[in-house]
Design a protein around this motif. Structure first.
Motif, PDB file in Angstrom:
ATOM      1  N   ASP A  61       3.859 -13.991  -2.618  1.00  0.00           N
ATOM      2  CA  ASP A  61       5.202 -13.160  -2.573  1.00  0.00           C
ATOM      3  C   ASP A  61       5.177 -12.410  -4.071  1.00  0.00           C
ATOM      4  O   ASP A  61       6.149 -11.677  -4.283  1.00  0.00           O
ATOM      5  CB  ASP A  61       6.240 -13.796  -2.243  1.00  0.00           C
ATOM      6  N   LYS A 121       0.839  -9.320  -4.742  1.00  0.00           N
ATOM      7  CA  LYS A 121      -0.862  -9.049  -4.956  1.00  0.00           C
ATOM      8  C   LYS A 121      -1.012  -8.059  -3.890  1.00  0.00           C
ATOM      9  O   LYS A 121      -1.702  -7.045  -4.450  1.00  0.00           O
ATOM     10  CB  LYS A 121      -1.565 -10.265  -4.809  1.00  0.00           C
ATOM     11  N   SER A 122      -1.061  -8.315  -2.837  1.00  0.00           N
ATOM     12  CA  SER A 122      -1.491  -7.421  -1.725  1.00  0.00           C
ATOM     13  C   SER A 122      -0.794  -5.921  -2.012  1.00  0.00           C
ATOM     14  O   SER A 122      -1.493  -5.107  -1.836  1.00  0.00           O
ATOM     15  CB  SER A 122      -0.961  -7.740  -0.308  1.00  0.00           C
ATOM     16  N   THR A 123       0.320  -5.824  -2.392  1.00  0.00           N
ATOM     17  CA  THR A 123       0.907  -4.592  -2.766  1.00  0.00           C
ATOM     18  C   THR A 123       0.367  -3.751  -3.734  1.00  0.00           C
ATOM     19  O   THR A 123       0.150  -2.551  -3.778  1.00  0.00           O
ATOM     20  CB  THR A 123       2.674  -4.957  -2.872  1.00  0.00           C
ATOM     21  N   ASP A 149      11.254  -3.192 -10.900  1.00  0.00           N
ATOM     22  CA  ASP A 149      12.320  -2.207 -10.299  1.00  0.00           C
ATOM     23  C   ASP A 149      13.396  -3.042  -9.778  1.00  0.00           C
ATOM     24  O   ASP A 149      14.385  -2.500  -9.538  1.00  0.00           O
ATOM     25  CB  ASP A 149      11.692  -1.548  -9.208  1.00  0.00           C
TER      26      ASP A 149
HETATM   27  P1  GDP Z   1       1.515 -11.309  -2.059  1.00  0.00           P
HETATM   28  O1  GDP Z   1       1.958 -12.487  -1.156  1.00  0.00           O
HETATM   29  O2  GDP Z   1       1.485 -11.701  -3.707  1.00  0.00           O
HETATM   30  O3  GDP Z   1       0.219 -10.813  -1.541  1.00  0.00           O
HETATM   31  O4  GDP Z   1       2.768 -10.106  -1.967  1.00  0.00           O
HETATM   32  P2  GDP Z   1       3.005  -9.007  -1.271  1.00  0.00           P
HETATM   33  O5  GDP Z   1       2.322  -7.844  -1.639  1.00  0.00           O
HETATM   34  O6  GDP Z   1       2.771  -9.047   0.233  1.00  0.00           O
HETATM   35  O7  GDP Z   1       4.491  -8.722  -1.762  1.00  0.00           O
HETATM   36  C1  GDP Z   1       5.591  -9.579  -1.378  1.00  0.00           C
HETATM   37  C2  GDP Z   1       6.802  -8.788  -1.063  1.00  0.00           C
HETATM   38  O8  GDP Z   1       7.359  -8.485  -2.491  1.00  0.00           O
HETATM   39  C3  GDP Z   1       6.926  -7.971  -0.216  1.00  0.00           C
HETATM   40  O9  GDP Z   1       8.085  -7.794   0.695  1.00  0.00           O
HETATM   41  C4  GDP Z   1       6.690  -6.672  -1.201  1.00  0.00           C
HETATM   42  O10 GDP Z   1       7.184  -5.569  -0.498  1.00  0.00           O
HETATM   43  C5  GDP Z   1       7.532  -6.941  -2.182  1.00  0.00           C
HETATM   44  N1  GDP Z   1       6.925  -6.274  -3.657  1.00  0.00           N
HETATM   45  C6  GDP Z   1       5.768  -6.346  -3.885  1.00  0.00           C
HETATM   46  N2  GDP Z   1       5.798  -5.523  -5.349  1.00  0.00           N
HETATM   47  C7  GDP Z   1       7.037  -5.060  -5.551  1.00  0.00           C
HETATM   48  C8  GDP Z   1       7.637  -4.512  -6.445  1.00  0.00           C
HETATM   49  O11 GDP Z   1       6.929  -3.886  -7.255  1.00  0.00           O
HETATM   50  N3  GDP Z   1       9.053  -4.251  -6.357  1.00  0.00           N
HETATM   51  C9  GDP Z   1       9.806  -4.856  -5.374  1.00  0.00           C
HETATM   52  N4  GDP Z   1      11.064  -4.597  -5.316  1.00  0.00           N
HETATM   53  N5  GDP Z   1       9.078  -5.508  -4.441  1.00  0.00           N
HETATM   54  C10 GDP Z   1       7.744  -5.630  -4.613  1.00  0.00           C
END
Ligand code: GDP
Ligand code: MG
Length: 597
Positions: free
Chosen positions: A16, A19-21, A135
């Motif tokens: 969370d 990473k994916s984002t 942000d």
């Molecule tokens: P992963 O588990 O590392 O792949 O994380 P995700 O990319 O799925 O992101 C987890 C959550 O954090 C999602 O709800 C995203 O929308 C949120 N998120 C990711 N990057 C950012 C960011 O730069 N700012 C904010 N506010 N939320 C983010």
């Protein structure tokens, strides 16, 4: 392609942290995907993964990025972020020269940030610290950077600050990758050596092998040889994931891509294997990886015996795309014919179960999960036990060994005492405490895996109001005073209810287990004795009295924790009952073991 324009990297992060984002944002900015695709999170393309917000399978994608007039080829190798998938993290990292360590600007360093950062350090990668989510209305950027320095040892000065979601600072990420991650080494005309780091099954093209070329060049049409078993195969296509599969003529040193060849089944591809050419083969294979070991097992039985073959097909299909999931037929006196399924950990088990539920309509009974045990027998042999039912008589056992996990918790300072108590109650051995800053600490324990798999994560979350995180790594087997505890229903052993427990805990668990069963099993026309026993010695007993006239059916109730919700979702009711002798035992009873930890 000149290797000086190639960079191979991974993003490592706690779940969370974004990473994916970030991966999608890199694709978006380089023009590889559209805004619409960005919104749909293309890197996590399995439903289950999306639902749970985790990336299970390592994936690779090639991104073209122009910097100072030169086009760079940046290969991003995705890694899963959860504890159960450590082995996939290290296999992905072996194909890289660098890693982005992504950390949430508010949450800071968490258990898997540390574990994954250490894995990257061990793999000798260049690491770029990236603080994400700047942000957010509340951030702790400076403290987070201090945490990174204290607990991981990476200096804060060159860290990047980005928002993956809003696309802030992403070009700096590209620049840092190009500047700080070394280009791959390797000669184009050396004998081919390419590392197999993943594989998947495609309905149209068959087996797709993911490779990272270390040296030499692979052309379409050549015959390759897998160095593990010497098997040969004709290369029909080579290409890269951009992120869709794009074929090309060849892959040279440092390049990451795929091979489509005459390989028929995924089982023939061994992750960590080296691909070379049949003509002019390399002399030595690349260092591979240890095979993942299944550490958690459970039985899965169709309620309707005629569904056995159907269940076998479904399990087989799942195993095709997940080599770390295993299954083998077994039979139980209580449940009939079914399968013993092996998983890397509890999350892995839940994911497989969920897929099974989504994809088919077989009514299943699942037994409580158990970990793998190791026995040293009096005849000098060692035996691995994946089912409590297979434990031999006590007389044949010289040493009973259980898996031990080195477990790291990151928790708020005020919760340290609670976590230490939790670990002490679970036979933990204290190792260390280290403060990340004034407010949070990392505590390390050695804990029996069997004590942590069921509910440790839930307990940690509730003890820390969601702020604590944990990560574990199996460090080996250790001798322990363990015994097999049998459950008897109306005088007959129910094999599917047998468990392995520590002797000191046996009576307490036995008592609460039979109590629990008494609640789960409905009254019958006759009295039913419920007993827990070690060998011939009964250690606990409850009696379910006979049904009297005019007594309405008993309602099942009780608390259902997060983990059990999944099973609870399975249709309840009459179908999920097994007739055992004269007694009907409901599905839930087979999971009672979980409720008495
Ligand atoms: P992963 O588990 O590392 O792949 O994380 P995700 O990319 O799925 O992101 C987890 C959550 O954090 C999602 O709800 C995203 O929308 C949120 N998120 C990711 N990057 C950012 C960011 O730069 N700012 C904010 N506010 N939320 C983010
Ligand atoms: Mg993700």
């Amino acid at each position: 392609m000149d290797t000086k324009y190639i960079r191979n990297f991974s993003i490592v992060a706690h779940i969370d942290h974004g990473k994916s984002t970030l991966a999608d944002q890199l694709l978006l900015l380089s023009g590889a995907i559209t805004q619409r695709e960005f919104k749909e999170q293309i890197l996590d393309d399995l439903d289950v993964e999306k639902e749970r917000g985790i990336t299970v399978k390592a994936r690779a994608v090639t991104i073209h990025y122009t910097h100072e007039g030169e086009v760079y080829e940046l290969n991003l190798i995705d890694t899963p972020g959860h504890v159960d998938f450590h082995y996939e993290v290290s296999r992905s990292l072996a194909a890289c020269e660098g890693a982005l360590l992504l950390i949430d600007a508010f949450q800071g360093v968490q258990a898997q940030s540390v574990a994954n950062a250490y894995a990257a350090i061990e793999a000798d990668l260049s690491i770029i610290t990236v603080v994400n989510k700047i942000d957010l209305p509340v951030t702790r950027i400076e403290e987070v950077l201090e945490e990174v320095e204290t607990i991981i040892g990476l200096p804060p000065d060159e860290a990047l600050r980005v928002s993956a979601k809003q696309g802030i600072g992403i070009h700096d990420v590209f620049k840092a990758i190009i500047k700080h991650i070394p280009p791959p080494a390797g000669l184009a005309d050396a004998p081919l050596r390419a590392l197999v780091f993943d594989s998947k099954y495609d309905n149209y093209r068959g087996v797709i092998t993911y490779i990272r070329v270390k040296e030499g060049t692979l052309h379409k049409g050549q015959t390759i040889k897998f160095m593990n078993d010497g098997s040969k195969s004709h290369v029909i296509e080579v290409g890269q994931f951009c992120p869709k599969m794009v074929s090309c003529d060849s892959l040279g040193p440092g390049q990451v891509g795929y091979i489509v060849s005459g390989v028929k089944t995924l089982g023939d591809i061994h992750v960590g294997d080296t691909v070379t050419l049949a003509e002019n083969p390399a002399e030595k294979a690349l260092p591979g990886y240890a095979k993942p070991q299944q550490m958690v097992f459970c039985g899965m039985y169709p309620i309707d015996a005629t569904d056995f073959e159907k269940l076998r097909d479904e399990l087989h299909k799942l195993s095709l795309n997940d080599a770390s999931f295993t299954f083998a037929p077994e039979s139980s006196d209580a449940l009939g014919f079914g399968f013993r399924c092996g998983f890397l950990g509890m999350l892995h088990m839940e994911i497989i179960q969920q897929r099974l539920e989504q994809e088919q309509e077989i009514d299943l009974i699942q037994t409580a999960p158990n970990v793998t045990y190791e026995l040293l027998l009096t005849n000098g042999q060692t035996q691995l036990i994946d089912n409590p039912e297979n434990v031999p008589d006590a007389g044949q056992i010289q040493e009973f060994r259980e898996p031990i996990a080195k477990t790291a918790f990151i928790v708020p300072g005020e919760n340290i005492g609670t976590i230490m108590q939790l670990c002490a109650d679970r036979r933990g051995i204290y190792k260390s405490t280290e403060y990340l800053g004034p407010l949070r600490a990392q505590i390390v324990y050695e804990l029996p895996l069997g004590e942590i798999v069921y509910d440790m994560h839930d307990r940690l979350k509730s003890a820390t109001r969601g702020y604590g995180t944990m990560d574990y790594e199996i460090i080996g087997f250790k001798e322990s005073d363990l015994v097999k505890m049998d459950i008897l229903v109306k005088g007959v052993k129910v094999d599917a209810l047998a468990t392995i427990v520590h002797r000191s805990e046996a009576e307490r668990r036995g008592r609460s287990l039979v109590k629990r069963l008494k609640k789960e099993i409905s009254k019958h026309q006759f009295e039913i004795a419920l007993q827990a026993a070690i060998g011939a010695r009964v250690i606990a007993r409850e009696t379910l009295s006979a049904l009297r006239k005019n007594v309405t059916a008993k309602c099942y109730g009780g608390d259902i924790t997060r983990k059990r919700k999944l099973w609870a979702k399975q249709k309840e009711g009459k179908k999920r009952m097994k007739q055992f002798g004269q007694v009907e035992i409901p599905q839930k009873a087979f999971l009672s073991v979980l409720d008495v930890a």
